[in-house]
Design a protein around this motif. Sequence first.
Motif, PDB file in Angstrom:
ATOM      1  N   ASN A 224      37.835  17.762   1.806  1.00  0.00           N
ATOM      2  CA  ASN A 224      37.228  17.513   2.961  1.00  0.00           C
ATOM      3  C   ASN A 224      38.510  16.632   3.684  1.00  0.00           C
ATOM      4  O   ASN A 224      38.204  15.778   4.651  1.00  0.00           O
ATOM      5  N   LYS A 229      37.272  20.850   6.013  1.00  0.00           N
ATOM      6  CA  LYS A 229      36.132  20.212   5.731  1.00  0.00           C
ATOM      7  C   LYS A 229      34.942  21.194   4.826  1.00  0.00           C
ATOM      8  O   LYS A 229      34.559  22.127   5.623  1.00  0.00           O
ATOM      9  N   ASP A 234      26.675  16.902   5.037  1.00  0.00           N
ATOM     10  CA  ASP A 234      27.246  15.454   4.814  1.00  0.00           C
ATOM     11  C   ASP A 234      26.453  14.920   3.689  1.00  0.00           C
ATOM     12  O   ASP A 234      26.993  14.081   2.909  1.00  0.00           O
TER      13      ASP A 234
END
Length: 276
Positions: A224, A229, A234
Motif C-alpha cells: 500500500n 493501494k 481499509d
Amino acid sequence: MTPPDEPPPTVPIDTVQALHAAHMAEMNDPTMVTVAGDPVDDQPGVGGQDTVQGMHGILMREHAEPRDGFEPVPVWVMAVFGALLMWGGYYIGSGSADFRRDVNDGSDIQFSGLPVDPDNPAPDPDPKTVADLMSIGEARYRAVCIACHKAEGEGDPAQKAPPLRGSEWVVGPEASPARLARIVLYGLHQPITVAGKQHDGVMPPQGVALKDYEIAAALTYVRNSFGFKADADDANPSITPALVKAAREKVGKRAESFTEKELKAIPLDYTDLPKK
Ligand code: HEC
C-alpha cells in the motif's frame, strides 16, 4: 662422678708463625680430602684443591644456612604487592557505581511494569486494520527492508535486490499472501523474475528477527505504498498476523530459503488460513 680433668692436648707449636707454617703444611698434605670426601691426589705444593687458594675456592662455594628471623622483603614482592594494590584501587573506583544502593543492592527494587515470565510472555500486538499495520509496517520497512529494497521500493541492482514498487509478486492479481509470507519468513534464493527482469540475488530469512505481526505489517506496507493501494477495504487487510502465523506453522522449521519455482507451485488462491 666426674672423671678427673685430663690435661689439654699439648700444642707443639706455640708461636703464630709456627702455627701458620704448620697449617700451611697441613693444607698441602696430599692425604687431605675434598669437600666431597674424595682424597686429593695432587702433589703437595703443585696447586689445586689442596692449596690455600683451592681451599678458599671450595669454601666460597658454600652458602650460609638459612636463618630464622627478619629478612628484608624482596623487591619483586614489593613490586607485585604495589601493583595489586593499585589495581584494586582502580577496580573499586571504576566499578563501585558511587556505592549507590539502588545499583548494588537490587533485591528489593521495584521495577515498573510486569515481570517477564518466560512461560507466559506478554502477547504480541495484534493490529487489525490496514491503517494500524501500515504504521507498524512503515517502521519495520525503514528498519529492515530499506537496506536492500530502498526508500521508494525501487530495489538495488548493486545487491541484486529486485523492486517491490509495482512488483507482480507484491500487488495486482498475481500477488499471493501465502507466497509473500514465505518470502519474508524464510528468504529467497535463485533467480526470480520481477517486472520482466531476472534478478539473481539472495534475500536472507526474516522470520527469526521479525514476529508474525511485524512481517504482516511490513508486507501490508509494501502493498500500500510507493503509489499503490492493494487493500482497498481499509478494515480488511489481506495480510494479517494470523496469516503469517499460519504460514509459519504450515512450513515449520526450514533451513533452505524458497525459490521462485517453489513459490510458483503454490496456487494463487491457496491460503494457509483454515477455510471458514
Ligand atoms: C539483505 C537484503 C534484503 C532485505 C533486508 C530484504 N530483502 Fe527482499 N529481496 C532481496 C533480494 C536479493 C530478493 C531477490 C532474491 C532472488 O533473487 O531470489 C528479494 C526479494 C523480495 C521479494 C520478491 C521479489 C519482489 O521484488 O517482489 C519480496 C516481496 C521482498 N523481497 C520483500 C521484502 C520485505 C518486505 C523485506 C523486509 C521485511 C525484505 N524483502 C528485506 C533482498 C532483501
